[in-house]
Enzyme design. Structure first.
Site, short mmCIF file in Angstrom:
data_model
loop_
_atom_site.label_atom_id
_atom_site.label_comp_id
_atom_site.label_asym_id
_atom_site.label_seq_id
_atom_site.Cartn_x
_atom_site.Cartn_y
_atom_site.Cartn_z
N THR A 1 20.90 -12.46 14.55
CA THR A 1 19.73 -13.17 14.05
C THR A 1 20.21 -14.44 13.36
O THR A 1 21.39 -14.58 13.04
CB THR A 1 18.94 -12.33 13.02
OG1 THR A 1 19.64 -12.35 11.76
CG2 THR A 1 18.78 -10.89 13.48
N TYR B 1 15.07 -22.52 20.40
CA TYR B 1 14.63 -23.00 21.72
C TYR B 1 15.28 -22.33 22.93
O TYR B 1 15.03 -22.72 24.07
CB TYR B 1 14.88 -24.51 21.82
CG TYR B 1 14.14 -25.32 20.79
CD1 TYR B 1 12.75 -25.29 20.73
CD2 TYR B 1 14.83 -26.10 19.87
CE1 TYR B 1 12.06 -26.04 19.77
CE2 TYR B 1 14.15 -26.85 18.92
CZ TYR B 1 12.77 -26.82 18.87
OH TYR B 1 12.09 -27.55 17.93
N GLY C 1 21.27 -15.76 7.44
CA GLY C 1 22.60 -16.11 6.94
C GLY C 1 22.92 -17.57 7.14
O GLY C 1 23.84 -18.11 6.53
#
Length: 292
Positions: free
Chosen positions: A209, A80, A212
């Site tokens: 990113t 978000y 993981g």
């Protein structure tokens, strides 16, 4: 703290974290323990949008709810950080520059968006990789967190920044954005990681990113690309030992976990929510209790 401009210590505040798959977040404990140490009560609630009870709620609905309930503000995380901007009244300079928000403060009937990820990562990077060479750095991920990390890397002195994202258009957009903000910076988008490592090996790699995370297991970088001369940083911190960091350590790389960014962004967010400075060492001690 004495004086005419001394901050007023509240009796009790409510804050929260809006995101998906955030059940293992350590942020609530850091804020609540810091508030207790400073003599007031803080209820920090996890507002996981993956929870069945919120299946019918939009991000807009969630913001309306917490604002109506008297929250001092909320942290905002994946997915978000960019979507929330259209729901806010104003942005801090940092948030405007980055184009992503991770902290929303409700004040005087307005929603103000801030970005504490930039400072949080920069502080962690400077302190955690002292003496490392980072002239040439590869950033994986051009989303909300990646934008903040990119700006932090530039501010820390990275000279050549390569940016990879599965969405090449998003990487290109970040490159354009950085060139406008930092016209002297050498920055490029790269679509094929194999070609990057075949032509030259960067000094280090940052994973910005969500790959993981507990809900997105795996590594953003194949192990074949690692060697002991590189450093590897990850912004994911639950789990703290991501697959990428595990692979990097096995290859002899110097590593930087996501804990530092998590702590320092919380330090800055605490001050925004409360008007009171936080103790970074105390917040890190709370964070580290999860490892016991």
């Amino acid at each position: 703290m004495q004086g005419a401009h001394a901050a007023v210590i509240p009796d009790h505040i409510n804050i929260g974290l809006i995101g998906c798959g955030i059940g293992k977040s350590r942020t609530p404990a850091m804020h609540m323990a810091e508030a207790k140490a400073q003599g007031f009560l803080c209820d920090y609630n996890l507002l996981d949008m993956d929870d069945e009870s919120r299946a019918d709620l939009s991000l807009s609905d969630m913001l309306d709810t917490v604002e109506k309930d008297g929250y001092a503000g909320v942290n905002v995380t994946y997915p978000y950080k960019m979507k929330v901007i259209s729901l806010l009244d104003d942005l801090s300079d940092n948030a405007r520059m980055v184009g992503a928000v991770n902290t929303v403060v409700f004040k005087d009937g307005k929603r103000i968006g801030h970005n504490t990820d930039l400072w949080g990562f920069a502080e962690s990077f400077r302190r955690g990789l002292i003496g490392a060479k980072w002239d040439d750095t590869l950033l994986i991920g051009a989303g909300g967190a990646g934008v903040a990390v990119a700006h932090a890397l530039v501010q820390c002195g990275v000279k050549q920044l390569s940016i990879h994202d599965m969405d090449l258009e998003r990487a290109d957009n970040l490159v354009d954005h950085l060139k406008k903000t930092w016209p002297d910076m050498a920055v490029r988008a790269v679509g094929d990681l194999g070609q990057v490592f075949a032509s030259h090996r960067p000094d280090g790699v940052v994973n910005a990113t969500p790959m993981g995370m507990a809900k997105l297991p795996g590594s953003a970088l194949p192990t074949d690309y690692l060697n002991e001369k590189m450093w590897v940083a990850d912004i994911v911190y639950f789990p703290l030992e991501t697959q990428l960091l595990k692979d990097a350590r096995a290859c002899g790389c110097r590593t930087l976990p996501g804990s530092g960014m998590a702590v320092f962004q919380a330090v800055r967010a605490f001050e925004l929510f409360t008007g009171l400075p936080a103790d970074p060492n105390r917040m890190k001690e709370t964070f580290d209790t999860f490892d016991l």
